[in-house]
Scaffold this active site. Structure first.
Site, mmCIF file in Angstrom:
data_model
loop_
_atom_site.group_PDB
_atom_site.id
_atom_site.type_symbol
_atom_site.label_atom_id
_atom_site.label_comp_id
_atom_site.label_asym_id
_atom_site.label_seq_id
_atom_site.Cartn_x
_atom_site.Cartn_y
_atom_site.Cartn_z
ATOM 1 N N CYS A 1 0.798 -1.248 0.000
ATOM 2 C CA CYS A 1 0.000 0.000 0.000
ATOM 3 C C CYS A 1 0.823 1.286 0.000
ATOM 4 C CB CYS A 1 -0.989 0.035 1.155
ATOM 5 S SG CYS A 1 -1.344 -1.515 1.947
ATOM 6 N N ARG B 1 6.477 -11.481 5.411
ATOM 7 C CA ARG B 1 5.951 -11.289 6.765
ATOM 8 C C ARG B 1 6.567 -12.330 7.692
ATOM 9 N NH1 ARG B 1 -0.353 -9.989 5.183
ATOM 10 N NH2 ARG B 1 0.179 -8.235 3.821
ATOM 11 N N GLN C 1 1.094 -11.087 -3.427
ATOM 12 C CA GLN C 1 -0.312 -10.700 -3.405
ATOM 13 C C GLN C 1 -0.728 -10.218 -4.789
ATOM 14 O OE1 GLN C 1 0.089 -7.673 -0.245
ATOM 15 N NE2 GLN C 1 -1.469 -8.846 0.832
ATOM 16 N N ASP D 1 -2.310 -7.708 -5.653
ATOM 17 C CA ASP D 1 -2.723 -6.512 -4.937
ATOM 18 C C ASP D 1 -3.170 -5.411 -5.898
ATOM 19 O OD1 ASP D 1 -3.170 -5.242 -2.596
ATOM 20 O OD2 ASP D 1 -1.061 -4.984 -2.033
ATOM 21 N N HIS E 1 -4.681 -1.061 -5.453
ATOM 22 C CA HIS E 1 -5.217 0.021 -4.638
ATOM 23 C C HIS E 1 -5.969 0.987 -5.531
ATOM 24 C CE1 HIS E 1 -2.068 -1.705 -2.087
ATOM 25 N NE2 HIS E 1 -2.962 -1.471 -1.137
ATOM 26 N N LYS F 1 -12.970 -4.623 6.458
ATOM 27 C CA LYS F 1 -12.760 -5.370 5.217
ATOM 28 C C LYS F 1 -13.831 -6.406 4.991
ATOM 29 C CE LYS F 1 -9.612 -8.687 7.324
ATOM 30 N NZ LYS F 1 -8.704 -9.742 6.974
ATOM 31 N N HIS G 1 -8.363 -1.270 -0.887
ATOM 32 C CA HIS G 1 -7.303 -2.283 -1.042
ATOM 33 C C HIS G 1 -8.021 -3.568 -1.441
ATOM 34 C CE1 HIS G 1 -4.635 -0.084 2.048
ATOM 35 N NE2 HIS G 1 -5.832 0.424 2.256
#
Ligand SMILES: [Zn+2]
Ligand SMILES: [Zn+2]
Length: 601
Positions: free
Chosen positions: A297, A326, A344, A346, A348, A431, A477
């Site tokens: 992000c 992580r 991910q 991902d 945004h 979320k 997200h």
């Protein structure tokens, strides 16, 4: 709606099974010290300090004793006592499960009960033929079922080590896991499901099918993707990328590390520290501290902020297959389902408040498209909100309320059934999660979409509105797969490695019967690879080893290859091949052209 598990009869039954097991243990192993024994998701456990080490082979003996004790129809009785009385009971040498020699953990548990709180014991009593009283007493909050006779359908599963109070500095106790059900059928079905799950274990199949591997020299939770697994990733990212392009997403690429300043600004340093790898200190160069990226992000925010935005530019949709790291506890790392490094899918979205609902709906629709394509049709929707008592959150309450309403309004508009789950929010916003039920009925939390007013505020993001004044955008997200690793883990287990044709890393393998057919086989593979299926070139291999045809077929079957094309003399003379399908076996002789047209239909 069904009642929560914690209030169900099954929960009490499993808790009572844990006590029954502890009773069997105290009768079989005098000197065993009991600590805690709660019910858990699929059963129960009890952590016990044994005088000598226990082995898995000892479990049937304990189970047998439990069966005997269960039949004795012992009443399970609750009593509430004062702190002094509790201490006396725990130290009472005349009760087998109690007494000064085994009281160590129970005394500590008693001390941990806050002043003023009810202290209760549960007693299981019986009188034997000689009139002797047998008891099993345990310090416990309960609740339990009424009699041990109700605990009929149970099984002890396995052993594990567990530190007292979960702290490594404490003594390691033996944890016995077990399960219990209300009926023999349910227990049977559960055990059968576990057997099936073992066969489908993605770690096993991942190795067998050549998808990925781990190496101790590389490190815990860091997968290496092998050619077939990497192909699977490529097909999945390619599919999603195309869907995203259709929906107006723009690709971006960002680094794996960044200065600590970025993560101070985003709030990760305070709110996400325990999931981050140790920091990197650069003492020589620019004397900065660098951090291995745990989330994409902040990078996308930097790109958004790099230029002045007008309402005409919005929505901005930045997508990246972003690899993050992580620091999962080594005990929690599970194959590629819970890895330390993963990618991910991902994106945004930066939107005006007016665009939020439509964009959110667009994202949910994309997620539904993705799941349908992957053949995952059985799922439920969970809305994770802020835990009112929690402190791991950034931002004002107003923002949280607005973001939560945006999600629930959009769900209502889409006609989605959803449940609210307090405490399941991300630290910057609520979320929506898709919880998928797999072929064995197990649930997996996969794709996620989050509405966020807080990071735009922390980074002071702006766009110039129609009124020529600056306004703050809202961020969405989202990750429809969740991560490539998790999704591939799920798909591997869902399909037991037999992926749908469009996903299969190798779709067709050509089996040359003898050496003299090899040249034609390779030529056929080259031609087939030019064919387009589902907007991608066919993936074809040749098995030209000097093995029998039977062995080649068995191996292709083991690798779950959807189609085998068998090429021999007839292929050279008449241009036909023998076709075998993974599911239907021998499909007979046909020309390559008719095989292809059948395939495409
Ligand atoms: Zn208990
Ligand atoms: Zn994000």
């Amino acid at each position: 709606m069904s009642q929560p598990y914690e209030q169900s009869y099954l929960y009490r039954l499993r808790h009572s099974a844990a006590h029954l097991m502890a009773q069997a243990v105290t009768e079989l192993y005098p000197g065993a010290k009991l600590s805690i024994g709660p019910p858990i998701e699929n059963g129960f456990y009890y952590d016990i300090d044994f005088p000598e080490s226990l082995k898995e082979e000892d479990l049937p003996r304990i189970e047998q004793k439990m069966k005997e004790l269960s039949k004795l129809d012992q009443r399970i009785q609750r009593s509430e006592v004062s702190r002094d009385e509790a201490k006396n009971l725990i130290l009472d040498d005349s009760i087998p499960s109690m007494g000064s020699t085994v009281a160590e953990y129970k005394l500590q548990l008693l001390d941990a009960i806050p002043e003023g709180e009810t202290i209760s014991f549960y007693d299981q009593q019986r009188t034997d033929r000689d009139g002797k009283l047998h008891r099993f007493l345990d310090l416990c909050r309960g609740p339990h079922v009424d009699t041990t006779k109700e605990i009929k359908h149970f099984k002890l599963m396995n052993l594990a080590g567990a530190y007292w109070r979960g702290e490594v500095k404490n003594k390691q106790l033996t944890r016995i896991y077990g399960t219990a059900f209300e009926s023999a059928e349910e227990l049977e079905a559960y055990l059968h499901m576990l057997e099936e799950a073992k066969k489908r274990d993605h770690r096993l199949l991942g190795k067998e099918l050549g998808l990925f591997m781990f190496s101790p020299r590389v490190g815990t939770g860091l997968p290496l993707w092998l050619p077939k697994g990497a192909t699977l990733r490529m097909v999945m990212t390619d599919f999603l990328q195309k869907e995203q392009v259709k929906r107006g997403y723009d690709p971006v690429v960002t680094p794996h590390i960044a200065s600590i300043k970025l993560y101070e600004k985003s709030g990760h340093i305070i709110n996400y520290r325990d999931k981050m790898f140790p920091f990197m200190e650069d003492q020589e160069g620019d004397k900065d501290t660098y951090i291995l990226k745990p989330m994409n992000c902040p990078f996308h925010i930097e790109i958004y902020q790099s230029q002045m935005r007008s309402y005409r530019d919005l929505p901005v949709r930045y997508a990246e297959f972003g690899t993050v790291h992580r620091y999962e506890q080594s005990g929690e790392v599970t194959g590629i389902l819970r890895a330390r490094g993963f990618t991910q899918d991902d994106a945004h979205l930066f939107v005006t408040p007016e665009q939020l609902q439509d964009e959110f709906i667009g994202v949910v629709e994309l997620m539904q498209t993705v799941l349908k394509k992957l053949g995952l049709s059985d799922y439920r929707v969970r809305v994770g909100t802020k835990d009112p008592a929690g402190d791991k959150y950034v931002g004002h309450d107003d923002n949280w309320v607005a973001a939560t309403n945006a999600i629930t309004d959009a769900c209502d508009k889409l006609g989605l059934d959803y449940e609210i789950s307090p405490g399941d929010a991300a630290f910057y916003g609520p979320k929506l999660d898709l919880i998928i039920k797999d072929a064995l009925g197990r649930e997996w939390q996969m794709g996620t979409v989050q509405v966020d007013y807080n990071l735009p505020e922390r980074f002071e993001l702006e766009y110039i509105g129609e009124d020529s004044k600056p306004h703050r955008p809202v961020m969405i997200h989202r990750a429809p797969f969740g991560s490539l690793e998790r999704m591939i883990g799920l798909l591997t287990e869902q399909y037991t490695g037999a992926f749908p044709f469009w996903l299969s890393p190798v779709q067709i393998t050509i089996l040359a019967i003898a050496d003299r057919h090899n040249e034609a086989a390779f030529a056929m593979a080259t031609k087939l690879r030019e064919e387009i299926y589902d907007s991608r070139n066919l993936r074809v291999t040749v098995d030209d080893r000097r093995e029998t045809l039977g062995k080649k077929i068995r191996e292709a079957q083991l690798h779950k290859t959807p189609y085998m094309l068998i090429l021999g003399d007839r292929g050279l003379e008449e241009g036909t091949i023998g076709v075998r399908s993974r599911e239907d076996g021998d499909l007979g002789e046909m020309t390559v052209a008719s095989f292809l047209s059948a395939l495409k239909n």
